[in-house]
Design an enzyme around this catalytic site. Structure first.
Site, short mmCIF file in Angstrom:
data_model
loop_
_atom_site.label_atom_id
_atom_site.label_comp_id
_atom_site.label_asym_id
_atom_site.label_seq_id
_atom_site.Cartn_x
_atom_site.Cartn_y
_atom_site.Cartn_z
N ASP A 72 0.84 -1.20 0.00
CA ASP A 72 0.00 0.00 0.00
C ASP A 72 0.88 1.26 0.00
O ASP A 72 2.06 1.20 0.37
CB ASP A 72 -0.93 0.02 1.22
CG ASP A 72 -0.19 -0.12 2.55
OD1 ASP A 72 0.79 -0.89 2.62
OD2 ASP A 72 -0.57 0.57 3.53
N ASP A 75 8.64 4.86 -0.62
CA ASP A 75 7.93 4.15 0.46
C ASP A 75 6.77 3.37 -0.08
O ASP A 75 5.66 3.88 -0.14
CB ASP A 75 7.47 5.16 1.51
CG ASP A 75 6.85 4.51 2.73
OD1 ASP A 75 6.95 3.29 2.87
OD2 ASP A 75 6.26 5.24 3.55
N GLU A 77 -0.13 -1.53 5.61
CA GLU A 77 0.89 -1.17 6.61
C GLU A 77 0.68 0.25 7.12
O GLU A 77 0.82 0.53 8.30
CB GLU A 77 2.30 -1.30 6.00
CG GLU A 77 3.44 -1.18 7.01
CD GLU A 77 3.86 0.25 7.34
OE1 GLU A 77 4.46 0.47 8.39
OE2 GLU A 77 3.58 1.15 6.53
N GLU A 78 0.31 1.13 6.19
CA GLU A 78 0.24 2.55 6.53
C GLU A 78 -0.92 2.88 7.47
O GLU A 78 -0.95 3.94 8.07
CB GLU A 78 0.12 3.39 5.25
CG GLU A 78 1.31 3.26 4.29
CD GLU A 78 2.55 4.02 4.77
OE1 GLU A 78 2.55 4.59 5.87
OE2 GLU A 78 3.53 4.02 4.00
N GLU A 95 11.81 -1.16 4.03
CA GLU A 95 11.35 0.24 4.15
C GLU A 95 12.53 1.17 3.89
O GLU A 95 13.67 0.83 4.20
CB GLU A 95 10.82 0.51 5.57
CG GLU A 95 9.51 -0.16 5.91
CD GLU A 95 8.28 0.70 5.60
OE1 GLU A 95 8.41 1.69 4.84
OE2 GLU A 95 7.20 0.35 6.09
N HIS A 148 5.86 9.92 1.62
CA HIS A 148 4.61 10.64 1.96
C HIS A 148 4.62 12.09 1.44
O HIS A 148 3.76 12.87 1.82
CB HIS A 148 4.33 10.63 3.48
CG HIS A 148 4.22 9.26 4.07
ND1 HIS A 148 3.50 9.01 5.23
CD2 HIS A 148 4.69 8.06 3.67
CE1 HIS A 148 3.57 7.71 5.52
NE2 HIS A 148 4.29 7.13 4.60
#
Ligand SMILES: [Zn+2]
Length: 380
Positions: A73, A104, A138-139, A164, A353
């Protein structure tokens, strides 16, 4: 596999919009890629259009098991008009690949999968196996890792690499995280006759003060992660100024360390709650909304030693070990049956992000070789 093909795989992954969902399309893409190279894999359905992917290469009946993990994701692209290049149309420019997830962590995920494929194609003898655990969600709370761990997929791990973005560092420790909601139930009454009611705010504050008292005593410190942290971050209660409030509520956020861990916190809170609820007119209810444990690997473990050595040799510079505040899927995978070391080590930079998220193509490509070499040495 040639470099252009590796770059194309990353671009293909970025082009799949898996913003907090739709990971099944990523899983299907990887499944096909693995199948094309003679590797079986299994989708683990989480929800509609959401599936994690598990796959193995190497000797399935002997030796150690090294986990390779990445989440599929990505976070929202935000205001797409602010992006220089469209976030879900990977663009290669000046040695970088731009797009949501480039850092990411579709580059880390792609590098791990390609490393598995190349080890298989090169017929590298492995004393044990590599196990891919590609996750959903995960997020927003390590949903896939939680599901895979509860189904036993992490029970045979002897070590785990999470790809990551860590830049040129190897992360081997991160804090845990917990969120809770505390509800206080009282009874309405006119504020001129409070003896007819029960003030929910007063009782809420009893809890607040008791917790603050206890937290002040939790002074142990982790040499890498620092201190345990507790904050009440949301509070509400009451309806109007001349009424005794019948309900009040607060929420808190906690960052745990191995020395003051989640279990300790749950125990302390339980004791406080039970004690207060024995008092007259106190009715408090506690819910744990989020409970992720800290990760702290032994820096003398074989996996960390090998990773340090391989990274330095392959990348040509010292790659320092580090602890971070943020959590990863390791907070769930380490709840499995055995204890094992974890490293968080993957391509990427300071743009996760963010708008114009990108990864250095060289960094992405070199990590394929780093992963291969770590696996070879760990499983030898
Ligand atoms: Zn991530």
């Amino acid at each position: 596999m040639d470099q252009q093909e590796k770059i194309q795989i990353l671009k293909d992954l970025v082009n799949i919009n898996s913003t907090n969902g739709n990971e099944e399309e990523v899983a299907d893409y990887l499944k096909k890629l693995l199948t094309d190279h003679g590797i079986d894999s299994e989708k683990v359905i989480y929800a509609e259009k959401r599936a994690s992917l598990v796959s193995e290469v190497g000797d399935k009946n002997a030796g150690k098991v090294l986990g390779f993990s990445g989440h599929m994701d990505v976070v929202s692209a935000g205001d797409e008009s602010k992006w220089t290049f469209p976030p879900f149309q990977a663009t290669e420019k000046d040695g970088k690949i731009y797009g949501r997830g480039a850092t990411d962590m579709k580059s880390g995920l792609a590098a791990l999968v390609i490393a598995m494929i190349e080890l298989k194609e090169e017929k590298t003898p492995l004393n044990g196996k590599i196990k891919l655990l590609a996750t959903v969600g995960e997020e927003i709370g390590e949903l896939g890792a939680e599901q895979l761990t509860s189904k036993g997929y992490a029970d045979d791990l002897d070590g785990l690499i999470i790809g990551e973005p860590s830049g040129y560092h190897i992360v081997y420790a991160h804090k845990g995280a917990m969120n809770y909601t505390l509800k206080s139930y009282g009874k309405n009454a006119h504020s001129s006759m409070p003896e007819l009611g029960i003030n929910a705010i007063d009782n809420l504050l009893k809890f607040y003060n008791a917790v603050e008292n206890q937290v002040a005593k939790m002074s142990k410190e982790n040499p890498i992660l620092g201190k345990f942290i507790h904050n009440v971050t949301v509070i509400s209660g009451g309806e109007q100024v001349n009424s005794i409030p019948e309900a009040a509520e607060l929420q808190g956020n906690i960052r745990t360390i191995p020395e003051e861990n989640n279990e300790t916190v749950r125990k302390i809170f339980k004791e406080i709650l039970e004690k207060l609820n024995q008092e007259k007119d106190v009715h408090l209810e506690l819910t744990w909304d989020y409970d992720k444990q800290p990760v702290f690997s032994d820096r003398e473990s074989t996996l960390i030693k090998i990773a340090e050595k391989v990274a330095k040799a392959q990348i040509g510079q010292d790659i320092p070990l580090l602890g971070i505040s943020g959590g990863t899927d390791a907070a769930e995978f380490t709840k499995s049956k055995k204890e094992f070391p974890v490293i968080i080590f993957g391509p990427g930079n300071e743009t996760p992000h963010q708008i114009d998220e990108n990864v250095d193509t060289d960094n992405y490509l070199e990590m394929v070789d780093v992963y291969k070499e770590i696996a070879k040495q760990f499983l030898n």
